[in-house]
Design a protein around this motif. Structure first.
Motif, mmCIF file in Angstrom:
data_model
loop_
_atom_site.group_PDB
_atom_site.id
_atom_site.type_symbol
_atom_site.label_atom_id
_atom_site.label_comp_id
_atom_site.label_asym_id
_atom_site.label_seq_id
_atom_site.Cartn_x
_atom_site.Cartn_y
_atom_site.Cartn_z
ATOM 1 N N ASP A 1 1.026 -1.425 0.030
ATOM 2 C CA ASP A 1 -0.007 -0.014 0.111
ATOM 3 C C ASP A 1 0.895 1.130 -0.001
ATOM 4 O OD1 ASP A 1 -2.031 -1.796 0.247
ATOM 5 O OD2 ASP A 1 -2.796 -1.022 2.006
ATOM 6 N N LEU A 2 0.315 2.496 -0.589
ATOM 7 C CA LEU A 2 1.048 3.511 -0.371
ATOM 8 C C LEU A 2 1.283 3.952 1.178
ATOM 9 C CD1 LEU A 2 -0.198 6.053 -3.286
ATOM 10 C CD2 LEU A 2 2.028 5.169 -2.854
ATOM 11 N N LEU A 3 0.589 3.554 1.854
ATOM 12 C CA LEU A 3 0.595 3.922 3.445
ATOM 13 C C LEU A 3 2.218 3.885 3.774
ATOM 14 C CD1 LEU A 3 -0.440 4.646 6.069
ATOM 15 C CD2 LEU A 3 -0.614 2.078 6.671
ATOM 16 N N TRP A 4 2.967 2.864 3.317
ATOM 17 C CA TRP A 4 4.303 2.796 3.768
ATOM 18 C C TRP A 4 5.080 4.242 3.230
ATOM 19 C CZ3 TRP A 4 6.899 -2.726 3.312
ATOM 20 C CH2 TRP A 4 6.168 -3.645 4.299
ATOM 21 N N MET A 5 4.979 4.455 2.168
ATOM 22 C CA MET A 5 5.544 5.631 1.482
ATOM 23 C C MET A 5 5.280 7.182 2.296
ATOM 24 S SD MET A 5 6.071 7.195 -2.281
ATOM 25 C CE MET A 5 6.921 6.006 -2.890
ATOM 26 N N ASN A 6 3.927 6.988 2.923
ATOM 27 C CA ASN A 6 3.469 7.959 3.306
ATOM 28 C C ASN A 6 4.031 8.432 4.625
ATOM 29 O OD1 ASN A 6 0.889 9.048 5.343
ATOM 30 N ND2 ASN A 6 0.893 10.157 3.616
ATOM 31 N N ILE A 7 4.125 7.001 5.550
ATOM 32 C CA ILE A 7 4.747 7.166 6.681
ATOM 33 C C ILE A 7 6.193 7.607 6.653
ATOM 34 C CG2 ILE A 7 5.790 5.644 8.550
ATOM 35 C CD1 ILE A 7 3.176 3.898 8.270
ATOM 36 N N PRO B 1 -1.838 3.094 -9.869
ATOM 37 C CA PRO B 1 -3.244 3.631 -10.393
ATOM 38 C C PRO B 1 -3.462 4.917 -9.578
ATOM 39 C CG PRO B 1 -3.677 1.842 -9.256
ATOM 40 C CD PRO B 1 -2.205 1.684 -9.419
ATOM 41 N N LYS B 2 -4.407 5.619 -9.795
ATOM 42 C CA LYS B 2 -4.646 7.052 -8.984
ATOM 43 C C LYS B 2 -5.690 6.672 -7.712
ATOM 44 C CE LYS B 2 -4.837 11.300 -7.958
ATOM 45 N NZ LYS B 2 -5.707 12.403 -8.682
ATOM 46 N N SER B 3 -6.106 5.359 -7.862
ATOM 47 C CA SER B 3 -7.013 4.743 -6.804
ATOM 48 C C SER B 3 -6.359 4.526 -5.583
ATOM 49 C CB SER B 3 -7.688 3.562 -7.307
ATOM 50 O OG SER B 3 -6.738 2.520 -7.709
ATOM 51 N N ASP B 4 -4.866 4.230 -5.904
ATOM 52 C CA ASP B 4 -4.329 4.045 -4.602
ATOM 53 C C ASP B 4 -4.073 5.160 -3.763
ATOM 54 O OD1 ASP B 4 -3.675 1.469 -5.428
ATOM 55 O OD2 ASP B 4 -1.575 1.602 -5.701
ATOM 56 N N VAL B 5 -3.851 6.383 -4.429
ATOM 57 C CA VAL B 5 -4.096 7.794 -3.717
ATOM 58 C C VAL B 5 -5.278 7.950 -2.848
ATOM 59 C CG1 VAL B 5 -3.911 10.037 -3.575
ATOM 60 C CG2 VAL B 5 -2.448 8.815 -5.347
ATOM 61 N N ASN B 6 -6.562 7.699 -3.432
ATOM 62 C CA ASN B 6 -7.817 7.509 -2.958
ATOM 63 C C ASN B 6 -7.751 6.584 -1.687
ATOM 64 O OD1 ASN B 6 -8.712 9.757 -4.794
ATOM 65 N ND2 ASN B 6 -9.293 8.141 -6.175
ATOM 66 N N GLN B 7 -7.443 5.572 -2.034
ATOM 67 C CA GLN B 7 -7.339 4.367 -0.930
ATOM 68 C C GLN B 7 -6.442 4.893 0.332
ATOM 69 O OE1 GLN B 7 -5.172 0.817 -1.560
ATOM 70 N NE2 GLN B 7 -6.503 -0.314 -0.634
ATOM 71 N N LEU B 8 -5.383 5.648 -0.177
ATOM 72 C CA LEU B 8 -4.377 6.088 1.151
ATOM 73 C C LEU B 8 -5.352 7.224 1.974
ATOM 74 C CD1 LEU B 8 -1.832 6.298 2.798
ATOM 75 C CD2 LEU B 8 -1.257 8.314 0.812
ATOM 76 N N THR C 1 -6.447 15.808 8.227
ATOM 77 C CA THR C 1 -5.349 15.197 7.926
ATOM 78 C C THR C 1 -5.381 15.174 6.171
ATOM 79 O OG1 THR C 1 -4.894 13.965 9.851
ATOM 80 C CG2 THR C 1 -4.029 13.110 7.903
ATOM 81 N N VAL C 2 -6.606 14.550 5.990
ATOM 82 C CA VAL C 2 -6.823 14.262 4.435
ATOM 83 C C VAL C 2 -6.613 15.766 3.730
ATOM 84 C CG1 VAL C 2 -8.506 13.401 2.440
ATOM 85 C CG2 VAL C 2 -8.085 12.325 4.572
ATOM 86 N N ALA C 3 -7.307 16.848 4.078
ATOM 87 C CA ALA C 3 -7.320 17.909 3.532
ATOM 88 C C ALA C 3 -5.920 18.462 3.201
ATOM 89 C CB ALA C 3 -8.133 18.954 4.492
ATOM 90 N N TRP C 4 -5.038 18.518 4.272
ATOM 91 C CA TRP C 4 -3.681 19.072 4.220
ATOM 92 C C TRP C 4 -2.865 18.097 3.305
ATOM 93 C CZ3 TRP C 4 -2.235 23.715 4.995
ATOM 94 C CH2 TRP C 4 -2.944 24.583 6.078
#
Length: 246
Positions: free
Chosen positions: A124-130, A189-196, A219-222
């Motif tokens: 998931d993109l979560l790891w990169m976000n962390i 896919p862009k859907s990975d961003v929406n999932q994050l 958090t999502v807004a920023w």
């Protein structure tokens, strides 16, 4: 705080931030981040060795992107260390809090807890976000923002907590700046961003960190502001209205 019955309304107390290091930092004059190529290290299973390699790879991407960004205003940036623990332990001189990762200001690096919960999000993109979130604290450290926030005189606990939220929401925005700059090279896919975003919203509302990290919607807004603008100027949480950093 909710008022009673017919007078129900949210009382938002304003705590103006008067430090120029926070509100008018050179970081906000670096402009749009350039497109950066980042190749994610493959993750095929719930594997700590693969997770360590992934975070170290992304850390190098982050260093490349932010080093070029801060060079625009004459600020050098060293690559922060990234280390790992498998479960809670004392780090940076304190017990491990209920977080996935933690930046150590004095040591100029961050630590990721590779517990089973985090490992379950492999791919998931979560790891990169962390990684991008903790690296955002490194950027704050280099630019003097962390020290200025710590030294800012607060009238009490509520103002101190709001300052912490402003700092945390700022790095979430900076994470969005970086992730937008590399996204085209990730073959996702862009859907990975929406999932994050959905995950950030749920985590923000379902954990106790909302008090000092902000509500899920904020958090999502920023994050979205950073991702869509790719410009650190959009991440100036220090001049935002209180409701935007609640």
């Amino acid at each position: 705080m909710l008022l009673h019955l017919t007078l129900a309304a949210t009382v938002v107390v304003s705590y103006p931030v008067e430090s120029a290091i926070l509100t008018d930092n050179p970081l906000y004059r670096t402009g749009k981040m350039a497109t950066v190529k980042c190749r994610e290290s493959p993750v095929s299973s719930i594997s700590r060795p693969q997770a360590r390699k992934y975070f170290k790879t992304v850390n190098k991407c982050l260093t490349k992107a932010w080093r070029a960004q801060l060079k625009k205003v004459g600020l050098p940036l060293s690559e922060p260390y990234v280390s790992f623990i498998n479960g809670p332990k004392d780090v940076c001189g304190d017990p491990w809090p209920e977080v996935a990762a933690l930046y150590c200001t004095d040591e100029f690096g961050y630590i990721v807890e590779l517990d089973r919960n985090l490992l379950s999000y492999a791919g998931d993109l979560l790891w990169m976000n962390i990684a991008a979130h903790e690296f955002g604290h490194h950027v704050q450290n280099i630019t003097g923002i962390l020290y200025a926030e710590w030294k800012h005189v607060a009238s009490g606990g509520l103002e101190r907590t709001e300052l912490q939220r402003r700092a945390e929401l700022q790095v979430e925005c900076l994470a969005g700046v970086f992730m937008s700059s590399v996204f085209a090279s990730l073959d996702r896919p862009k859907s990975d961003v929406n999932q994050l975003k959905d995950l950030l919203r749920r985590n923000g509302d379902e954990t106790r960190s909302v008090r000092d990290h902000g509500k899920g919607k904020n958090t999502v807004a920023w994050f979205t502001r950073g991702f869509e603008s790719r410009d650190p100027k959009s991440c100036n949480t220090w001049i935002a209205k209180p409701g935007k950093v609640a």
